[in-house]
Scaffold this active site. Structure first.
Site, PDB file in Angstrom:
ATOM      1  CB  THR A  18      38.051  47.802  48.240  1.00  0.00           C
ATOM      2  OG1 THR A  18      38.781  46.787  49.507  1.00  0.00           O
ATOM      3  CG2 THR A  18      38.758  47.448  46.973  1.00  0.00           C
ATOM      4  CG  HIS A 114      29.858  42.148  44.562  1.00  0.00           C
ATOM      5  ND1 HIS A 114      30.593  43.174  44.610  1.00  0.00           N
ATOM      6  CD2 HIS A 114      30.542  41.226  45.684  1.00  0.00           C
ATOM      7  CE1 HIS A 114      31.769  42.857  45.565  1.00  0.00           C
ATOM      8  NE2 HIS A 114      31.297  41.676  46.054  1.00  0.00           N
ATOM      9  CG  ASP A 278      28.372  44.851  39.721  1.00  0.00           C
ATOM     10  OD1 ASP A 278      28.350  45.648  38.859  1.00  0.00           O
ATOM     11  OD2 ASP A 278      29.094  45.088  40.735  1.00  0.00           O
ATOM     12  CG  ASP A 280      27.968  49.202  41.658  1.00  0.00           C
ATOM     13  OD1 ASP A 280      28.122  47.590  41.359  1.00  0.00           O
ATOM     14  OD2 ASP A 280      29.137  49.923  42.006  1.00  0.00           O
ATOM     15  CB  THR A 345      42.711  45.482  45.308  1.00  0.00           C
ATOM     16  OG1 THR A 345      43.393  44.244  45.094  1.00  0.00           O
ATOM     17  CG2 THR A 345      41.351  45.102  45.180  1.00  0.00           C
ATOM     18  CD  GLU A 364      39.951  46.096  40.539  1.00  0.00           C
ATOM     19  OE1 GLU A 364      40.511  45.859  41.611  1.00  0.00           O
ATOM     20  OE2 GLU A 364      38.989  46.880  40.789  1.00  0.00           O
ATOM     21  CD  GLU A 365      40.353  39.521  41.334  1.00  0.00           C
ATOM     22  OE1 GLU A 365      39.718  38.430  41.235  1.00  0.00           O
ATOM     23  OE2 GLU A 365      40.273  40.218  42.167  1.00  0.00           O
ATOM     24  CB  SER A 366      37.189  41.570  41.468  1.00  0.00           C
ATOM     25  OG  SER A 366      37.814  42.655  41.007  1.00  0.00           O
ATOM     26  CE  LYS A 377      34.409  46.821  39.816  1.00  0.00           C
ATOM     27  NZ  LYS A 377      34.958  47.588  40.852  1.00  0.00           N
TER      28      LYS A 377
HETATM   29  C1  VG1 Z   1      36.504  43.524  45.705  1.00  0.00           C
HETATM   30  C2  VG1 Z   1      37.429  43.191  44.549  1.00  0.00           C
HETATM   31  C3  VG1 Z   1      38.117  44.705  44.035  1.00  0.00           C
HETATM   32  C4  VG1 Z   1      36.887  45.512  43.521  1.00  0.00           C
HETATM   33  C5  VG1 Z   1      36.229  45.744  44.638  1.00  0.00           C
HETATM   34  C6  VG1 Z   1      35.002  46.736  44.648  1.00  0.00           C
HETATM   35  O1  VG1 Z   1      37.400  44.179  46.704  1.00  0.00           O
HETATM   36  O2  VG1 Z   1      38.325  42.276  44.755  1.00  0.00           O
HETATM   37  O3  VG1 Z   1      38.771  44.354  42.757  1.00  0.00           O
HETATM   38  O4  VG1 Z   1      37.629  46.647  43.229  1.00  0.00           O
HETATM   39  O5  VG1 Z   1      35.634  44.518  45.119  1.00  0.00           O
HETATM   40  O6  VG1 Z   1      34.200  46.318  43.362  1.00  0.00           O
HETATM   41  P1  VG1 Z   1      37.866  43.371  47.904  1.00  0.00           P
HETATM   42  O7  VG1 Z   1      38.255  44.577  48.823  1.00  0.00           O
HETATM   43  O8  VG1 Z   1      36.793  42.850  48.485  1.00  0.00           O
HETATM   44  O9  VG1 Z   1      38.785  42.444  47.347  1.00  0.00           O
HETATM   45  V1  VG1 Z   1      32.696  46.614  43.195  1.00  0.00           V
HETATM   46  O10 VG1 Z   1      31.881  45.987  41.902  1.00  0.00           O
HETATM   47  O11 VG1 Z   1      32.202  45.746  44.607  1.00  0.00           O
HETATM   48  O12 VG1 Z   1      32.394  48.291  43.694  1.00  0.00           O
HETATM   49 CO    CO Z   2      30.042  46.835  41.394  1.00  0.00          CO
END
Ligand code: VG1
Ligand code: CO
Length: 542
Positions: A18, A114, A278, A280, A345, A364-366, A377
């Site tokens: 992702t 994270h 988080d 980064d 996502t 995003e919800e995350s 983001k």
């Molecule tokens: C997760 C989140 C997604 C986000 C991604 C990267 O992905 O659900 O919304 O864009 O992390 O965020 P996944 O495939 O594990 O659901 V970050 O701040 O970790 O770069």
């Molecule tokens: Co991040």
């Protein structure tokens, strides 16, 4: 200084997920592992030779070692100039901003976001393109294909660069500029928000805030912006020094991992506003006094109130959210008369929409929110947006949210994560769900009737690219929704995510998990969770 060509052979599994390539540190530490991936980027992106690149990371373990390796590879590849953050530090949104500001051809972000850090934690690398956005799927797929046939990489034999000292060093024919990670970003934030009104609020004596940098990258950014420029008192920032292992904790800004901040906001003498970011610096958690703002609500509220903030006063072109994110923002967009988009996502799908001028805000919800000011983001951006709103609207966080629900209705929303699942079991569960898709419409679960079910796919309206396998969504006649997907960022087996959403116009004070309990039960029953996983209770609820 000479360029050496080193023979290598492919590693399995270097397909970015992702958000970049994320693995255990021990995997990245294998000889040639990092080099193979970086050379594959350089080989598949011919525009990088002779150009400017941006380089930095979240300061986690292995960051400095990796940066020295990348610099020597960039020099061997004929990169003209590299902007690298002092001590290797750059937040993800700051990288995106620097790429755009200095018209770089791209950038590399060294982070696993994270995910936990340290020698037994995770490491990651992500390539962003010239627009500052995470590389789109066609680019990451080309990089992956190259990792599967790579035979050699090139590296300049040269001494280490002093990353602590600002200024320029010549490395072969490449100019390496060590830059202050914060200053350009801070100036940019000042151009988007009303710093005077925020300063007044923070100095008024009747408003207090607490920002939790989670021992990760946003510490120096928050200090420079909140304390130095906006006058928040010393002590406003907790856990403000980036540590290579994040103090042994998950730098994940949610109610579980930001426990200290959450406790402070629940105390009798709680501050008025709490926030966290988080590893980064691209995620955000927003809290009021004893009050949690769900990320989907936050996006909807920023959209509804954007005209209050200088950078968005001229209006929004449109908004976008990832598919599993709550649909609260869709209703706001409809009322504002602007388009809204539903994407897979991951932030990489927003880049085209922003470049084409179709959307201004995304989320995003995350715990991810951002705008077209960069192509990532942006955690502190979201915090400043909320501060600006609090200052202008002269209301508490809770009042703003409750007013919003009153006007637009409320989406009860939760995500349940099942972590460390054996990969084959998770895949078998997902396959069975996929097979069940055609059989579900028309079926009833208690009082709920399935209206529609599909595996989400997305046709990018800008470049026509198709992305499939975005997650299974089950839509009920009453508007409730369940989404099932496998995470693409974990490093330990598989993580199953179940997203649950129910829109209500009354009953605001009811507990979210309680309100959603019937739907949660249906989600487990419908997917035969227990028979596939041998368990029903999730590890993390957000
Ligand atoms: C997760 C989140 C997604 C986000 C991604 C990267 O992905 O659900 O919304 O864009 O992390 O965020 P996944 O495939 O594990 O659901 V970050 O701040 O970790 O770069
Ligand atoms: Co991040």
């Amino acid at each position: 200084m000479t360029v050496q060509t080193i023979s290598t052979s492919p590693f399995a599994g270097q397909r970015p997920g992702t958000s970049g390539l994320r693995k255990k540190v021990s995997i990245f530490e294998q000889p040639h592992y990092l080099e193979n991936f970086v050379q594959s980027v350089l080989d598949t992106q011919p525009n990088l030779a002779g150009s400017v690149l941006v380089l930095g990371g979240d300061g986690r373990y292995y960051n400095s070692t990796a940066i020295q390796t990348l610099l020597r590879m960039f020099a061997a590849h004929g990169i003209r100039r590299v902007l690298v953050g002092q001590n290797g530090i750059l937040s993800t949104p700051a990288v995106s901003h620097l790429i755009r500001k200095y018209r770089a051809a791209g950038g590399f972000i060294l982070s696993a976001s994270h995910n936990p850090g340290g020698s037994d934690g995770d490491f990651g690398i992500k390539f962003n393109t010239a627009n500052g956005s995470p590389a789109p799927e066609k680019v990451t797929e080309a990089i992956y294909a190259q990792t599967q046939i790579i035979q050699s990489y090139r590296v300049l034999i040269a001494p280490e660069i002093d990353l602590g000292r600002l200024g320029e060093t010549v490395l072969g024919e490449t100019m390496v500029t060590v830059v202050d990670p914060v200053s350009d970003y801070a100036i940019y934030m000042e151009s988007l928000f009303d710093f005077d009104v925020i300063r007044k609020l923070l100095r008024s004596g009747n408003f207090r805030m607490c920002f939790d940098a989670m021992n990760a990258v946003t510490g120096p950014y928050a200090r420079a912006i909140l304390e130095d420029r906006l006058g928040a008192p010393a002590g406003t920032i907790i856990r403000g020094i980036p540590l290579p292992d994040f103090g042994g904790e998950h730098p994940d800004p949610n109610l579980v991992h930001a426990a200290e901040l959450v406790a402070r906001l629940k105390a009798d003498d709680a501050p008025d506003f709490g926030a966290a970011s988080d590893g980064d610096g691209d995620r955000n958690l927003i809290l009021g006094k004893n009050f949690f703002v769900s990320p989907g609500d936050s996006l909807a509220i920023l959209t509804a109130n954007a005209h209050e903030v200088p950078g968005y006063r001229k209006g929004l072109a449109g908004v976008a959210r990832s598919m599993p994110t709550s649909r609260a923002v869709d209703r706001v967009a409809t009322i504002l008369g602007i388009p809204y988009y539903e994407t897979p996502t991951g932030w990489k799908f927003f880049g085209n929409l922003m470049d084409a001028g179709r959307v201004t805000l995304c989320g995003e919800e995350s715990f991810g929110t951002g705008s077209d000011h960069v192509r990532e983001k942006d955690g502190l951006w979201a915090v400043l947006f909320w501060l600006n709103l609090l200052a202008v609207k002269k209301q508490s966080v809770e009042e703003i949210v409750r007013d919003h629900w009153e006007k637009f209705g409320r989406d009860f929303y939760t995500r349940h994560d099942y972590e460390g699942i054996e990969s084959n079991a998770a895949q078998a569960w997902m396959n069975a769900l996929q097979e069940a898709i055609p059989t579900l419409p028309g079926r009833s679960f208690g009082s709920r009737h399935v209206m529609h079910c599909d595996d989400f796919s997305y046709l990018d309206p800008v470049d026509g690219s198709l992305s499939t396998g975005g997650g299974i969504r089950v839509l009920f006649e009453n508007g409730d929704r369940i989404v099932y997907r496998l995470s693409g960022t974990g490093t330990n087996g598989a993580t199953i995510r179940i997203y649950l959403e129910s829109r209500r116009f009354k009953g605001y004070s009811v507990d979210v998990q309680e309100t959603l309990a019937p739907l949660i039960g249906i989600a487990r029953e419908l997917s035969n969770l227990e028979s596939y996983l041998g368990r029903v209770e999730p590890d993390v609820v957000t």
